[in-house]
Design a protein around this motif. Structure first.
Motif, PDB file in Angstrom:
ATOM      1  N   ALA A  24     -74.873 -44.301  81.824  1.00  0.00           N
ATOM      2  CA  ALA A  24     -73.924 -43.272  82.269  1.00  0.00           C
ATOM      3  C   ALA A  24     -72.496 -43.699  81.980  1.00  0.00           C
ATOM      4  O   ALA A  24     -71.676 -42.903  81.498  1.00  0.00           O
ATOM      5  N   ALA A  25     -72.177 -44.957  82.259  1.00  0.00           N
ATOM      6  CA  ALA A  25     -70.815 -45.449  82.023  1.00  0.00           C
ATOM      7  C   ALA A  25     -70.489 -45.449  80.539  1.00  0.00           C
ATOM      8  O   ALA A  25     -69.387 -45.042  80.127  1.00  0.00           O
ATOM      9  N   LEU A  26     -71.426 -45.876  79.699  1.00  0.00           N
ATOM     10  CA  LEU A  26     -71.192 -45.902  78.255  1.00  0.00           C
ATOM     11  C   LEU A  26     -71.122 -44.497  77.671  1.00  0.00           C
ATOM     12  O   LEU A  26     -70.490 -44.277  76.623  1.00  0.00           O
ATOM     13  N   ASN A  27     -71.738 -43.538  78.350  1.00  0.00           N
ATOM     14  CA  ASN A  27     -71.689 -42.160  77.866  1.00  0.00           C
ATOM     15  C   ASN A  27     -70.275 -41.581  77.874  1.00  0.00           C
ATOM     16  O   ASN A  27     -69.996 -40.628  77.135  1.00  0.00           O
ATOM     17  N   TRP A  28     -69.383 -42.137  78.672  1.00  0.00           N
ATOM     18  CA  TRP A  28     -67.984 -41.709  78.604  1.00  0.00           C
ATOM     19  C   TRP A  28     -67.446 -41.950  77.200  1.00  0.00           C
ATOM     20  O   TRP A  28     -66.715 -41.120  76.648  1.00  0.00           O
ATOM     21  N   TYR A  29     -67.777 -43.090  76.612  1.00  0.00           N
ATOM     22  CA  TYR A  29     -67.332 -43.415  75.257  1.00  0.00           C
ATOM     23  C   TYR A  29     -68.081 -42.580  74.217  1.00  0.00           C
ATOM     24  O   TYR A  29     -67.486 -42.092  73.248  1.00  0.00           O
ATOM     25  N   ARG A  30     -69.374 -42.415  74.412  1.00  0.00           N
ATOM     26  CA  ARG A  30     -70.196 -41.709  73.430  1.00  0.00           C
ATOM     27  C   ARG A  30     -69.851 -40.222  73.365  1.00  0.00           C
ATOM     28  O   ARG A  30     -69.913 -39.618  72.295  1.00  0.00           O
ATOM     29  N   ALA A  31     -69.509 -39.654  74.492  1.00  0.00           N
ATOM     30  CA  ALA A  31     -69.212 -38.217  74.522  1.00  0.00           C
ATOM     31  C   ALA A  31     -67.806 -37.891  74.035  1.00  0.00           C
ATOM     32  O   ALA A  31     -67.550 -36.746  73.639  1.00  0.00           O
ATOM     33  N   ASN A  32     -66.907 -38.886  74.032  1.00  0.00           N
ATOM     34  CA  ASN A  32     -65.492 -38.545  73.867  1.00  0.00           C
ATOM     35  C   ASN A  32     -64.721 -39.319  72.805  1.00  0.00           C
ATOM     36  O   ASN A  32     -63.580 -38.953  72.508  1.00  0.00           O
ATOM     37  N   LEU A  33     -65.296 -40.376  72.241  1.00  0.00           N
ATOM     38  CA  LEU A  33     -64.509 -41.204  71.324  1.00  0.00           C
ATOM     39  C   LEU A  33     -64.003 -40.402  70.131  1.00  0.00           C
ATOM     40  O   LEU A  33     -62.829 -40.494  69.756  1.00  0.00           O
ATOM     41  N   ARG A  34     -64.865 -39.605  69.514  1.00  0.00           N
ATOM     42  CA  ARG A  34     -64.442 -38.829  68.359  1.00  0.00           C
ATOM     43  C   ARG A  34     -63.315 -37.872  68.729  1.00  0.00           C
ATOM     44  O   ARG A  34     -62.348 -37.715  67.980  1.00  0.00           O
ATOM     45  N   ARG A  35     -63.445 -37.249  69.899  1.00  0.00           N
ATOM     46  CA  ARG A  35     -62.401 -36.300  70.306  1.00  0.00           C
ATOM     47  C   ARG A  35     -61.077 -37.018  70.534  1.00  0.00           C
ATOM     48  O   ARG A  35     -60.017 -36.539  70.124  1.00  0.00           O
ATOM     49  N   VAL A  36     -61.119 -38.168  71.180  1.00  0.00           N
ATOM     50  CA  VAL A  36     -59.886 -38.907  71.444  1.00  0.00           C
ATOM     51  C   VAL A  36     -59.224 -39.335  70.135  1.00  0.00           C
ATOM     52  O   VAL A  36     -57.993 -39.289  70.004  1.00  0.00           O
ATOM     53  N   LEU A  37     -60.029 -39.721  69.148  1.00  0.00           N
ATOM     54  CA  LEU A  37     -59.472 -40.263  67.909  1.00  0.00           C
ATOM     55  C   LEU A  37     -59.056 -39.200  66.908  1.00  0.00           C
ATOM     56  O   LEU A  37     -58.214 -39.463  66.043  1.00  0.00           O
ATOM     57  N   THR A  38     -59.638 -37.987  66.995  1.00  0.00           N
ATOM     58  CA  THR A  38     -59.411 -37.016  65.930  1.00  0.00           C
ATOM     59  C   THR A  38     -58.849 -35.678  66.367  1.00  0.00           C
ATOM     60  O   THR A  38     -58.261 -34.971  65.549  1.00  0.00           O
ATOM     61  N   ALA A  39     -59.034 -35.300  67.616  1.00  0.00           N
ATOM     62  CA  ALA A  39     -58.655 -33.943  68.030  1.00  0.00           C
ATOM     63  C   ALA A  39     -57.192 -33.867  68.426  1.00  0.00           C
ATOM     64  O   ALA A  39     -56.545 -34.870  68.708  1.00  0.00           O
ATOM     65  N   LYS A  40     -56.685 -32.649  68.456  1.00  0.00           N
ATOM     66  CA  LYS A  40     -55.343 -32.412  68.976  1.00  0.00           C
ATOM     67  C   LYS A  40     -55.415 -32.452  70.491  1.00  0.00           C
ATOM     68  O   LYS A  40     -56.402 -32.043  71.090  1.00  0.00           O
ATOM     69  N   HIS A  41     -54.363 -32.918  71.104  1.00  0.00           N
ATOM     70  CA  HIS A  41     -54.334 -33.011  72.554  1.00  0.00           C
ATOM     71  C   HIS A  41     -53.066 -32.340  73.061  1.00  0.00           C
ATOM     72  O   HIS A  41     -52.036 -32.359  72.385  1.00  0.00           O
ATOM     73  N   PRO A  42     -53.123 -31.762  74.248  1.00  0.00           N
ATOM     74  CA  PRO A  42     -51.943 -31.066  74.762  1.00  0.00           C
ATOM     75  C   PRO A  42     -50.791 -32.029  75.016  1.00  0.00           C
ATOM     76  O   PRO A  42     -50.994 -33.187  75.389  1.00  0.00           O
ATOM     77  N   ARG A  43     -49.580 -31.527  74.787  1.00  0.00           N
ATOM     78  CA  ARG A  43     -48.401 -32.280  75.185  1.00  0.00           C
ATOM     79  C   ARG A  43     -48.328 -32.299  76.702  1.00  0.00           C
ATOM     80  O   ARG A  43     -48.998 -31.513  77.384  1.00  0.00           O
ATOM     81  N   CYS A  44     -47.533 -33.196  77.251  1.00  0.00           N
ATOM     82  CA  CYS A  44     -47.463 -33.352  78.701  1.00  0.00           C
ATOM     83  C   CYS A  44     -46.155 -32.775  79.231  1.00  0.00           C
ATOM     84  O   CYS A  44     -45.073 -33.302  78.921  1.00  0.00           O
ATOM     85  N   PRO A  45     -46.218 -31.720  80.037  1.00  0.00           N
ATOM     86  CA  PRO A  45     -44.997 -31.097  80.550  1.00  0.00           C
ATOM     87  C   PRO A  45     -44.545 -31.607  81.913  1.00  0.00           C
ATOM     88  O   PRO A  45     -43.581 -31.069  82.474  1.00  0.00           O
ATOM     89  N   VAL A  46     -45.219 -32.611  82.468  1.00  0.00           N
ATOM     90  CA  VAL A  46     -44.831 -33.134  83.780  1.00  0.00           C
ATOM     91  C   VAL A  46     -44.238 -34.527  83.608  1.00  0.00           C
ATOM     92  O   VAL A  46     -44.497 -35.213  82.616  1.00  0.00           O
ATOM     93  N   PRO A  47     -43.428 -34.997  84.563  1.00  0.00           N
ATOM     94  CA  PRO A  47     -42.851 -36.348  84.479  1.00  0.00           C
ATOM     95  C   PRO A  47     -43.943 -37.413  84.406  1.00  0.00           C
ATOM     96  O   PRO A  47     -44.959 -37.323  85.096  1.00  0.00           O
TER      97      PRO A  47
END
Length: 277
Positions: A191-214
């Protein structure tokens, strides 16, 4: 090992959530391989300063549900957990603090649900786009994330010889026995390793929202997994106040190693942001 709390239903899972104090809310999100116990020495100063603390075991960790299947650990599900948790507790707006994967989730929460948060304190991990675009040092430090993609093999590698390689990877950190006790339970390491398996590609390749809060970004000089550049370069993705703090001589586990300094920085930062009316 978790801080005992209340079981709160969010969607189709249950989260173990430590809730304490009165006043403006601070949501504390841990990462791998932790539980809400990561915050045990950070919480008392926050309570003493008049804040309400909400510290869940995130899905797959601690005493919260650990659903089977890699897809259940996609970022969108974990982000939804946090929003639903605030709804369940009747919290319209909170300050947000995240470490490791908790910081990654924090960046997504602040970017996609900005109306729910006064501020973000990102501990160790910078904006996902800054992480993805970081240079050779970060690529070298992050090689372990590719090992974690190897289903079955990664579990065998980390568990072999009483988690000897896991202990070496975390530099024999004093918390290792607690982490191993948690991860040794059926299905929990996967379960813990699934955090990496489910999301690594998205973190490395996808667009991510800009941050509008401090945002307060905090990085430590002895972090074996994260380079300073990925935190420093996060400034270009923040459309509000940005502050950076470097902690020299501290390892990756800032909340465990220097909880007093961390809580001081958090309070100093959020006291300067808008509070709920």
């Amino acid at each position: 090992m978790s801080i005992a709390g209340t079981r709160i239903r969010v969607g189709d899972i249950d989260l173990n959530v430590h809730v304490a104090g009165e006043g403006p809310a601070i949501l504390l999100l841990h990462g791998f391989p932790d539980s809400n116990a990561l915050w045990r020495d950070v919480i008392p100063p926050l309570l003493a300063a008049g804040y309400r603390v909400v510290a869940p075991d995130q899905r797959g960790f601690g005493e919260s549900s650990a659903p089977k299947g890699t897809s259940n650990y996609r970022i969108e599900h974990i982000v939804s957990d946090a929003v639903r948790l605030l709804d369940a507790l009747g919290i319209d707006k909170a300050h947000l603090v995240g470490h490791d994967w908790g910081a990654v989730i924090g960046w997504f929460l602040a970017g996609e649900h900005a109306a729910r948060f006064h501020s973000l304190t990102a501990v160790s991990v910078g904006h996902p786009r800054a992480y993805a675009n970081a240079g050779a040092e970060q690529k070298r430090k992050g090689l372990y994330t590719f090992l974690f993609q190897l289903r079955g093999l990664a579990e065998w590698y980390l568990k072999a010889h009483d988690f000897a390689r896991f202990r070496k990877w975390v530099r024999n950190y004093p918390e290792a026995d607690h982490w191993i006790a948690d991860l040794s339970r059926p299905g929990r390491l996967t379960a813990a390793l699934n955090w990496y398996r489910a999301n690594l590609r998205r973190v490395l390749t996808a667009k991510h929202p800009r941050c509008p809060v401090p945002v307060l970004g905090i990085w430590s000089s002895r972090d074996f997994a994260l380079a300073e550049s990925q935190m420093l370069n996060s400034a270009q993705y923040v459309d509000a106040t940005w502050r950076y703090e470097r902690l020299d001589g501290c390892s990756h586990w800032i909340p465990l190693e220097v909880p007093g300094e961390l809580s001081r920085l958090i309070l100093e930062f959020i006291d300067g942001t808008d509070q709920p009316i």
